[in-house]
Design a protein around this motif. Sequence first.
Motif, PDB file in Angstrom:
ATOM      1  N   ILE A   8       0.870  -1.165   0.000  1.00  0.00           N
ATOM      2  CA  ILE A   8       0.000   0.000   0.000  1.00  0.00           C
ATOM      3  C   ILE A   8       0.907   1.214   0.000  1.00  0.00           C
ATOM      4  O   ILE A   8       1.642   1.446   0.951  1.00  0.00           O
ATOM      5  CB  ILE A   8      -0.944   0.008   1.218  1.00  0.00           C
ATOM      6  CG1 ILE A   8      -1.842  -1.225   1.171  1.00  0.00           C
ATOM      7  CG2 ILE A   8      -1.765   1.288   1.231  1.00  0.00           C
ATOM      8  CD1 ILE A   8      -2.718  -1.398   2.375  1.00  0.00           C
ATOM      9  N   LEU A   9       0.893   1.934  -1.086  1.00  0.00           N
ATOM     10  CA  LEU A   9       1.698   3.128  -1.277  1.00  0.00           C
ATOM     11  C   LEU A   9       0.799   4.187  -1.884  1.00  0.00           C
ATOM     12  O   LEU A   9      -0.396   3.983  -2.041  1.00  0.00           O
ATOM     13  CB  LEU A   9       2.858   2.819  -2.234  1.00  0.00           C
ATOM     14  CG  LEU A   9       3.795   1.678  -1.853  1.00  0.00           C
ATOM     15  CD1 LEU A   9       4.619   1.252  -3.048  1.00  0.00           C
ATOM     16  CD2 LEU A   9       4.695   2.110  -0.718  1.00  0.00           C
ATOM     17  N   ALA A  10       1.386   5.256  -2.305  1.00  0.00           N
ATOM     18  CA  ALA A  10       0.626   6.248  -3.060  1.00  0.00           C
ATOM     19  C   ALA A  10       0.244   5.645  -4.406  1.00  0.00           C
ATOM     20  O   ALA A  10       0.753   4.598  -4.806  1.00  0.00           O
ATOM     21  CB  ALA A  10       1.468   7.500  -3.237  1.00  0.00           C
ATOM     22  N   GLY A  11      -0.631   6.298  -5.146  1.00  0.00           N
ATOM     23  CA  GLY A  11      -1.135   5.748  -6.400  1.00  0.00           C
ATOM     24  C   GLY A  11      -0.070   5.444  -7.423  1.00  0.00           C
ATOM     25  O   GLY A  11       0.023   4.340  -7.951  1.00  0.00           O
ATOM     26  N   GLY A  12       0.773   6.435  -7.744  1.00  0.00           N
ATOM     27  CA  GLY A  12       1.845   6.222  -8.706  1.00  0.00           C
ATOM     28  C   GLY A  12       2.893   5.269  -8.176  1.00  0.00           C
ATOM     29  O   GLY A  12       3.441   4.442  -8.913  1.00  0.00           O
ATOM     30  N   GLY A  13       3.187   5.367  -6.885  1.00  0.00           N
ATOM     31  CA  GLY A  13       4.171   4.474  -6.264  1.00  0.00           C
ATOM     32  C   GLY A  13       3.731   3.025  -6.319  1.00  0.00           C
ATOM     33  O   GLY A  13       4.546   2.121  -6.533  1.00  0.00           O
ATOM     34  N   THR A  14       2.454   2.780  -6.142  1.00  0.00           N
ATOM     35  CA  THR A  14       1.921   1.420  -6.228  1.00  0.00           C
ATOM     36  C   THR A  14       2.191   0.831  -7.600  1.00  0.00           C
ATOM     37  O   THR A  14       2.641  -0.301  -7.732  1.00  0.00           O
ATOM     38  CB  THR A  14       0.406   1.414  -5.939  1.00  0.00           C
ATOM     39  OG1 THR A  14       0.193   1.855  -4.601  1.00  0.00           O
ATOM     40  CG2 THR A  14      -0.199   0.042  -6.127  1.00  0.00           C
ATOM     41  N   ALA A  26      -1.599  -8.553  -5.574  1.00  0.00           N
ATOM     42  CA  ALA A  26      -2.647  -7.579  -5.895  1.00  0.00           C
ATOM     43  C   ALA A  26      -2.119  -6.173  -5.672  1.00  0.00           C
ATOM     44  O   ALA A  26      -1.255  -5.961  -4.815  1.00  0.00           O
ATOM     45  CB  ALA A  26      -3.873  -7.813  -5.015  1.00  0.00           C
ATOM     46  N   THR A  27      -2.645  -5.232  -6.448  1.00  0.00           N
ATOM     47  CA  THR A  27      -2.309  -3.822  -6.252  1.00  0.00           C
ATOM     48  C   THR A  27      -3.561  -2.979  -6.382  1.00  0.00           C
ATOM     49  O   THR A  27      -4.476  -3.311  -7.140  1.00  0.00           O
ATOM     50  CB  THR A  27      -1.269  -3.323  -7.277  1.00  0.00           C
ATOM     51  OG1 THR A  27      -1.812  -3.455  -8.588  1.00  0.00           O
ATOM     52  CG2 THR A  27       0.024  -4.096  -7.186  1.00  0.00           C
ATOM     53  N   ILE A  28      -3.582  -1.892  -5.625  1.00  0.00           N
ATOM     54  CA  ILE A  28      -4.646  -0.898  -5.732  1.00  0.00           C
ATOM     55  C   ILE A  28      -3.985   0.468  -5.757  1.00  0.00           C
ATOM     56  O   ILE A  28      -3.284   0.840  -4.819  1.00  0.00           O
ATOM     57  CB  ILE A  28      -5.641  -0.984  -4.560  1.00  0.00           C
ATOM     58  CG1 ILE A  28      -6.312  -2.355  -4.512  1.00  0.00           C
ATOM     59  CG2 ILE A  28      -6.689   0.126  -4.681  1.00  0.00           C
ATOM     60  CD1 ILE A  28      -7.235  -2.565  -3.324  1.00  0.00           C
ATOM     61  N   SER A  29      -4.201   1.192  -6.839  1.00  0.00           N
ATOM     62  CA  SER A  29      -3.635   2.522  -7.007  1.00  0.00           C
ATOM     63  C   SER A  29      -4.718   3.563  -6.716  1.00  0.00           C
ATOM     64  O   SER A  29      -5.814   3.486  -7.267  1.00  0.00           O
ATOM     65  CB  SER A  29      -3.120   2.682  -8.441  1.00  0.00           C
ATOM     66  OG  SER A  29      -2.744   4.005  -8.691  1.00  0.00           O
ATOM     67  N   LEU A  30      -4.403   4.509  -5.856  1.00  0.00           N
ATOM     68  CA  LEU A  30      -5.344   5.566  -5.495  1.00  0.00           C
ATOM     69  C   LEU A  30      -4.930   6.852  -6.187  1.00  0.00           C
ATOM     70  O   LEU A  30      -3.986   7.513  -5.787  1.00  0.00           O
ATOM     71  CB  LEU A  30      -5.365   5.766  -3.979  1.00  0.00           C
ATOM     72  CG  LEU A  30      -5.581   4.519  -3.120  1.00  0.00           C
ATOM     73  CD1 LEU A  30      -5.549   4.875  -1.650  1.00  0.00           C
ATOM     74  CD2 LEU A  30      -6.869   3.820  -3.505  1.00  0.00           C
TER      75      LEU A  30
END
Length: 135
Positions: A8-14, A26-30
């Motif tokens: 869980i990181l920032a959107g671009g970092g993810t 799994a990844t979720i970008s915010l």
Amino acid sequence: EISLGAKILAGGGTLLVANEDPKLKATISLCGWNPGYPYTKIMSPALMFASLGDPLAGGQSQGFYRSIPDGTPKMLIELGAADHFVANNPNSTSGTVGRYGLAWLKVFLEGDERYRKFITQEPAVATTDFQSNVK
């Protein structure tokens, strides 16, 4: 970081980490921000939340989505006139962020197929873009 195979990181970092780490489940970008960067090596299922009204990252997610290989489960949910922080709260947009985020992790991180029905339906709230190859 979650030790079960997700970060869980920032959107671009993810997206950057997912592009370099094929072991993630799994990844979720915010509201990811990283202008012009292609994510052609992402192997882990990628859920992206975005907002057309985001003054920082608005309009970038479609390119990110297209750059992720078609064989990788991927989904883009772009919410209308919301801001850069729309996905920071699971209750956001009548619970859409929480519903899709939880179901995504249940299916792809834990392997719980009972939640797949929640990610194979289009969101009940208005979106400015919804794309998915998940069946």
